[in-house]
Write an enzyme that holds these catalytic residues in place. Sequence first.
Site, mmCIF file in Angstrom:
data_model
loop_
_atom_site.group_PDB
_atom_site.id
_atom_site.type_symbol
_atom_site.label_atom_id
_atom_site.label_comp_id
_atom_site.label_asym_id
_atom_site.label_seq_id
_atom_site.Cartn_x
_atom_site.Cartn_y
_atom_site.Cartn_z
ATOM 1 N N LYS A 129 -13.293 -28.623 67.947
ATOM 2 C CA LYS A 129 -13.706 -30.255 68.069
ATOM 3 C C LYS A 129 -12.918 -30.832 67.004
ATOM 4 C CE LYS A 129 -17.584 -29.113 70.453
ATOM 5 N NZ LYS A 129 -17.691 -29.303 71.880
ATOM 6 N N GLN A 132 -13.514 -34.502 65.877
ATOM 7 C CA GLN A 132 -14.594 -34.931 64.936
ATOM 8 C C GLN A 132 -13.976 -34.822 63.511
ATOM 9 O OE1 GLN A 132 -18.633 -33.600 65.952
ATOM 10 N NE2 GLN A 132 -17.981 -32.809 67.750
ATOM 11 N N HIS A 140 -14.891 -38.047 53.267
ATOM 12 C CA HIS A 140 -16.222 -37.914 52.704
ATOM 13 C C HIS A 140 -16.654 -36.763 52.154
ATOM 14 C CE1 HIS A 140 -20.483 -39.163 52.602
ATOM 15 N NE2 HIS A 140 -20.674 -37.935 53.379
ATOM 16 N N LYS A 194 -29.236 -41.383 67.568
ATOM 17 C CA LYS A 194 -27.997 -40.968 66.921
ATOM 18 C C LYS A 194 -27.304 -41.873 66.244
ATOM 19 C CE LYS A 194 -23.437 -38.642 67.910
ATOM 20 N NZ LYS A 194 -22.773 -38.131 68.922
#
Length: 305
Positions: A129, A132, A140, A194
Amino acid sequence: MCQSNFILLFSFLDPRTTDWFLVGKLGHLVVILTTYVYFCTSAGPKYMKDRKPYDLKRTIQIYNLIQIFVSVYLVNEGMQGGWSNDYSFSCQPVVPGEKGLRMAKAVWLYFICKLVELLDTVFFVLRKKFNQVSYLHVYHHTLMPVCAWIGVTFLPGGHGTLLGVVNSFIHVIMYTYYYLSSLGPEVQKYLWWKRHLTALQMIQFCIIFYHNFQVLFKRCDYPKFLNFLLAVEAAYFLYLFGCFYYNQYMKNQKKNQESKDKKSLNGAVQNGVRQNGVLSNGSTSNGTIPKQEVETIPNEKMKIQ
């Protein structure tokens, strides 16, 4: 002034936590975070290039459940350790001795959780993925362990711990969403909230910014340069998450609406054309569409059979 504040921070080196796992060991933290960034941005994608994504569904479900329970525990410990009792929102020094030990233990557990959460990105890579694994995500997850390490090493309590309480509360909701989402399409269709997770995270940064910024103008037995750094980072995170929210939801929503409007327009035009190629609201003598009607349909080419 900055130098004196920096020295002041080291005067807060807390003897209660110095022997705890990974506390005060800056070299260990640097190695962990450097390895994390290298794996997620270089080694991991290269390793997965010619491999199929790993099936980690069950592992991730268990991981999410653990995160939920630990986050609930941290919220409770943060509140019972100070914020629901005698901690002051406007200025809260570190509580020394046994009285502040409960909060110190919570800060240490929060630090360990920030290291464990590095697995979020590792799972993304192993499942391929890669979309992402963004700058926002990696930045972060890299910065939060640094902030937590500073807290547990020098200031395991006091003003900065509100960040951990609020962040843990957000994580209860966030990992609950992740867990429910992992249960499959029959559950995912009910997860309409979401986008609100990102909104909650932005509210979180607003709280942290104000909480640390307002204390800069007061007399408080807490290192102001740390309040300044936390306020700046909260503002930067607010900007990053705000950009993500706009691009992911508002901008895409606008594009989707424009696409729907275009489809509706095309459908209206097609419904207005009969099988003989003449508009239903009137035909012309030569079987063609009048010029003024064509001009009202941008980017469309129509041919009468």
